[in-house]
Design a protein around this motif. Structure first.
Motif, short mmCIF file in Angstrom:
data_model
loop_
_atom_site.label_atom_id
_atom_site.label_comp_id
_atom_site.label_asym_id
_atom_site.label_seq_id
_atom_site.Cartn_x
_atom_site.Cartn_y
_atom_site.Cartn_z
N GLY A 25 -3.78 -7.91 0.00
CA GLY A 25 -2.65 -8.80 -0.18
C GLY A 25 -1.56 -8.53 0.84
O GLY A 25 -1.66 -7.59 1.65
N ASN A 26 -0.56 -9.34 0.81
CA ASN A 26 0.60 -9.18 1.68
C ASN A 26 1.72 -8.51 0.90
O ASN A 26 1.94 -8.78 -0.29
N VAL A 27 2.45 -7.65 1.61
CA VAL A 27 3.52 -6.87 0.97
C VAL A 27 4.86 -7.44 1.37
O VAL A 27 5.17 -7.55 2.58
N ASP A 28 5.64 -7.83 0.38
CA ASP A 28 7.03 -8.21 0.60
C ASP A 28 7.89 -6.97 0.40
O ASP A 28 7.80 -6.29 -0.63
N ARG A 29 8.74 -6.68 1.40
CA ARG A 29 9.57 -5.48 1.33
C ARG A 29 11.03 -5.88 1.19
O ARG A 29 11.50 -6.82 1.83
N LYS A 30 11.74 -5.11 0.36
CA LYS A 30 13.16 -5.39 0.15
C LYS A 30 13.87 -4.10 -0.22
O LYS A 30 13.43 -3.37 -1.12
N VAL A 31 14.96 -3.82 0.50
CA VAL A 31 15.77 -2.65 0.19
C VAL A 31 16.68 -3.00 -0.97
O VAL A 31 17.46 -3.96 -0.89
N VAL A 32 16.59 -2.22 -2.04
CA VAL A 32 17.38 -2.52 -3.26
C VAL A 32 18.42 -1.45 -3.53
O VAL A 32 19.19 -1.55 -4.49
N GLY A 33 18.46 -0.42 -2.74
CA GLY A 33 19.45 0.63 -2.93
C GLY A 33 19.42 1.56 -1.76
O GLY A 33 18.69 1.35 -0.77
N GLN A 34 20.22 2.61 -1.84
CA GLN A 34 20.25 3.56 -0.75
C GLN A 34 18.93 4.31 -0.68
O GLN A 34 18.56 5.03 -1.59
N LYS A 35 18.18 4.09 0.40
CA LYS A 35 16.88 4.70 0.64
C LYS A 35 15.87 4.37 -0.45
O LYS A 35 15.03 5.18 -0.83
N VAL A 36 15.95 3.17 -1.04
CA VAL A 36 14.99 2.69 -2.03
C VAL A 36 14.49 1.33 -1.58
O VAL A 36 15.29 0.43 -1.27
N VAL A 37 13.16 1.18 -1.54
CA VAL A 37 12.56 -0.07 -1.12
C VAL A 37 11.67 -0.59 -2.25
O VAL A 37 10.97 0.18 -2.91
N LYS A 38 11.72 -1.91 -2.47
CA LYS A 38 10.88 -2.56 -3.47
C LYS A 38 9.75 -3.27 -2.75
O LYS A 38 9.98 -4.09 -1.86
N LEU A 39 8.50 -2.94 -3.13
CA LEU A 39 7.32 -3.54 -2.53
C LEU A 39 6.68 -4.48 -3.55
O LEU A 39 6.45 -4.09 -4.70
N THR A 40 6.37 -5.70 -3.14
CA THR A 40 5.73 -6.68 -4.01
C THR A 40 4.48 -7.19 -3.33
O THR A 40 4.52 -7.59 -2.15
N CYS A 41 3.36 -7.17 -4.07
CA CYS A 41 2.07 -7.58 -3.51
C CYS A 41 1.84 -9.06 -3.81
O CYS A 41 1.98 -9.51 -4.97
N ARG A 42 1.47 -9.82 -2.79
CA ARG A 42 1.18 -11.24 -2.93
C ARG A 42 -0.23 -11.53 -2.44
O ARG A 42 -0.65 -11.00 -1.39
N PRO A 43 -1.00 -12.38 -3.15
CA PRO A 43 -0.67 -13.03 -4.43
C PRO A 43 -0.83 -12.06 -5.60
O PRO A 43 -1.47 -11.03 -5.48
N ASP A 44 -0.25 -12.44 -6.75
CA ASP A 44 -0.35 -11.58 -7.92
C ASP A 44 -1.65 -11.85 -8.65
O ASP A 44 -2.40 -12.78 -8.34
N CYS A 45 -1.92 -11.04 -9.66
CA CYS A 45 -3.19 -11.10 -10.40
C CYS A 45 -3.22 -12.32 -11.31
O CYS A 45 -2.25 -12.60 -12.03
N ARG A 46 -4.34 -13.04 -11.30
CA ARG A 46 -4.49 -14.20 -12.18
C ARG A 46 -5.28 -13.87 -13.44
O ARG A 46 -5.29 -14.62 -14.38
N SER A 47 -5.98 -12.75 -13.41
CA SER A 47 -6.74 -12.31 -14.60
C SER A 47 -5.89 -11.27 -15.32
O SER A 47 -6.01 -10.07 -15.10
N ARG A 48 -5.03 -11.75 -16.15
CA ARG A 48 -4.01 -10.89 -16.74
C ARG A 48 -4.66 -9.81 -17.61
O ARG A 48 -5.52 -10.08 -18.44
N GLY A 49 -4.22 -8.58 -17.41
CA GLY A 49 -4.69 -7.47 -18.21
C GLY A 49 -5.89 -6.76 -17.63
O GLY A 49 -6.29 -5.70 -18.10
#
Length: 444
Positions: A25-49
């Motif tokens: 997947g592709n990783v979306d990166r976003k700094v949310v605090g001092q020296k803290v990064v939020k990584l989000t994987c795209r696309p997300d899971c469609r088979s929940r659980g």
């Protein structure tokens, strides 16, 4: 190749083998605090659980998550780090739906789940368990507590266990496990389904119109709620089939309880006052000027709200006041009579049997003493006279026993008419003759 790099590759290979296939997947990166990064994987899971995410930084394996996003601390420049994510579908899984269940004591409950394993394997054995021993999980059905009360129902993907006749001791966590035809193909989940067993309770509330409403409730929210059956004085009430019912306040004893449909376990009853009793303290007769306290007791649920005191009168009973205790100081003969109390709660009221209060004036006590003295003197005199007569009669009887005729006695003579050729009667004898001693000797 460095040891760390080799370990990361090994971990990644293991994940691929477990998952069967990984999708990058592709990783979306976003700094949310001092020296803290939020990584989000795209696309997300469609088979929940049944999905997980593997994270890499510059080719090094960071870890696995079940969520689409992770938060990381970074020490180097944000733009220098290259992150990669892989989306994988789990091949071994048990999911409980729901994972928390609340059921009524005495009823039955179904615990449901779905499970998954790699393709090409066949499930050879499945079971539910509560304890895991050194040799592995133990089938629930071997325990005496559950024998005859547990049933398993299962398909290729669904699992369900039914427990009947629920007991309070059944409240615990349950797990599902299965074994396949692969030598290493067995699985038990780390999480389970939590079962709570509750009883019913009946509560009473006031309505705006002055009526009363009964509410049938439980300590936890029932997973499969049913319509309760209401009971009045132990008999079913068919006019109400909901969790709350309106009732009227009554005069006399009445009780209400509720039970789930198909269950014999009733809630503890709520009831109007009963066994109401009035007591006068101290007990016994009282003189004028004494003090007494009237006490009222009653059993009720909800508790008694108020007590009312009454005195019986020929025309109409007199209301005296409220309170569990009613005190009278400096009493007089006018306070004599019958008293009773009434206990009232939200469901009704109940009256006690009357209690008697007797008050005597001081002059009456003196009059009683005089009457007692007047009656006592003749009684004592009569008793003494009776004793004297008895003694005299006994003495006469003793004297008469000394002169009774027997075989060795003579019959008395008639002094005036009886005569004898051998003896002179007392009538013919003047004085007795003088006899000499010689004559006495001859006679002897």
């Amino acid at each position: 190749m460095s040891p760390q790099r080799s370990a990361n590759i090994t971990a990644a290979v293991i994940l691929i083998l477990l998952a069967g296939s990984l999708v990058r997947g592709n990783v979306d990166r976003k700094v949310v605090g001092q020296k803290v990064v939020k990584l989000t994987c795209r696309p997300d899971c469609r088979s929940r659980g049944f999905c997980f995410y593997s994270w890499f930084r510059d080719g090094d394996y960071l870890g696995c998550s079940y969520g689409v996003s992770v938060w990381l601390n970074f020490t180097s420049s944000f733009d220098e780090d290259a992150y990669t994510c892989y989306l994988g579908e789990k091949q071994w899984e048990v999911t409980y739906t729901p994972d928390r269940v609340c059921a009524l004591e005495g009823s039955l409950v179904d615990l449901s789940c779905s499970y998954k394993h790699p393709g090409g394997l066949t499930v050879t054995k499945s079971f539910w368990f509560i304890n895991e021993t050194e040799v592995g999980p133990v089938d629930l059905r071997v325990y005496d507590q559950y024998k005859g009360r547990v049933q398993y129902h299962q398909t290729q993907t669904q699992c369900r266990m039914r427990i009947t006749g629920l007991r309070a001791s059944d409240a615990r966590t349950y797990w599902f496990g299965f074994i396949t035809d692969d030598p290493g193909g067995k699985y038990t989940s780390s999480s389970g389904v939590s079962l709570s067993v509750t009883g019913l309770k009946t509560e009473v509330s006031d309505t705006q119109g002055g009526g009363k409403r009964l509410i049938c409730s439980s300590t936890c929210t029932l997973t499969n709620p049913t319509y309760p059956i209401w009971y009045r004085n132990g008999q079913p009430v068919y006019g109400c089939r909901s969790a709350s019912c309106s009732v009227d306040v009554v005069s006399g004893e009445v009780s209400y309880s509720c039970a789930a449909e198909g269950s014999d376990v009733h809630s503890p009853p709520v009831y109007s006052p009963k066994d109401t009793r009035a007591v006068v303290l101290p007990s016994g007769e009282r003189e004028e000027g004494d003090s007494v306290t009237l006490t009222c007791s009653s059993e009720a649920d909800p508790p008694v709200l108020s007590y009312h005191w009454f005195k019986q009168r020929p025309a109409a009973d007199e209301s005296l006041g409220t309170g569990q205790n009613y005190s009278i100081t400096n009493i007089s003969s006018q306070h004599s009579g019958l008293y009773y109390c009434t206990a009232l709660n939200q469901l009704g009221q109940h009256s006690s049997a009357p209690a008697r209060l007797d008050v005597f004036s001081a002059w009456k006590w003196k009059q009683y003493a005089v009457w007692a003295a007047v009656g006592l003197v003749p009684a004592l005199a009569l008793s003494l006279l009776t004793a004297i007569l008895c003694v005299q009669r006994k003495r006469r009887a003793e004297r008469g026993a000394d002169v009774q005729p027997g075989d060795d006695t003579y019959t008395a003579l008639n002094l005036t008419t009886t005569s004898s050729s051998e003896y002179d009667t007392l009538k013919d004898v003047g004085r007795p003759p003088v006899m000499s001693r010689a004559s006495d000797k001859e006679n002897n």
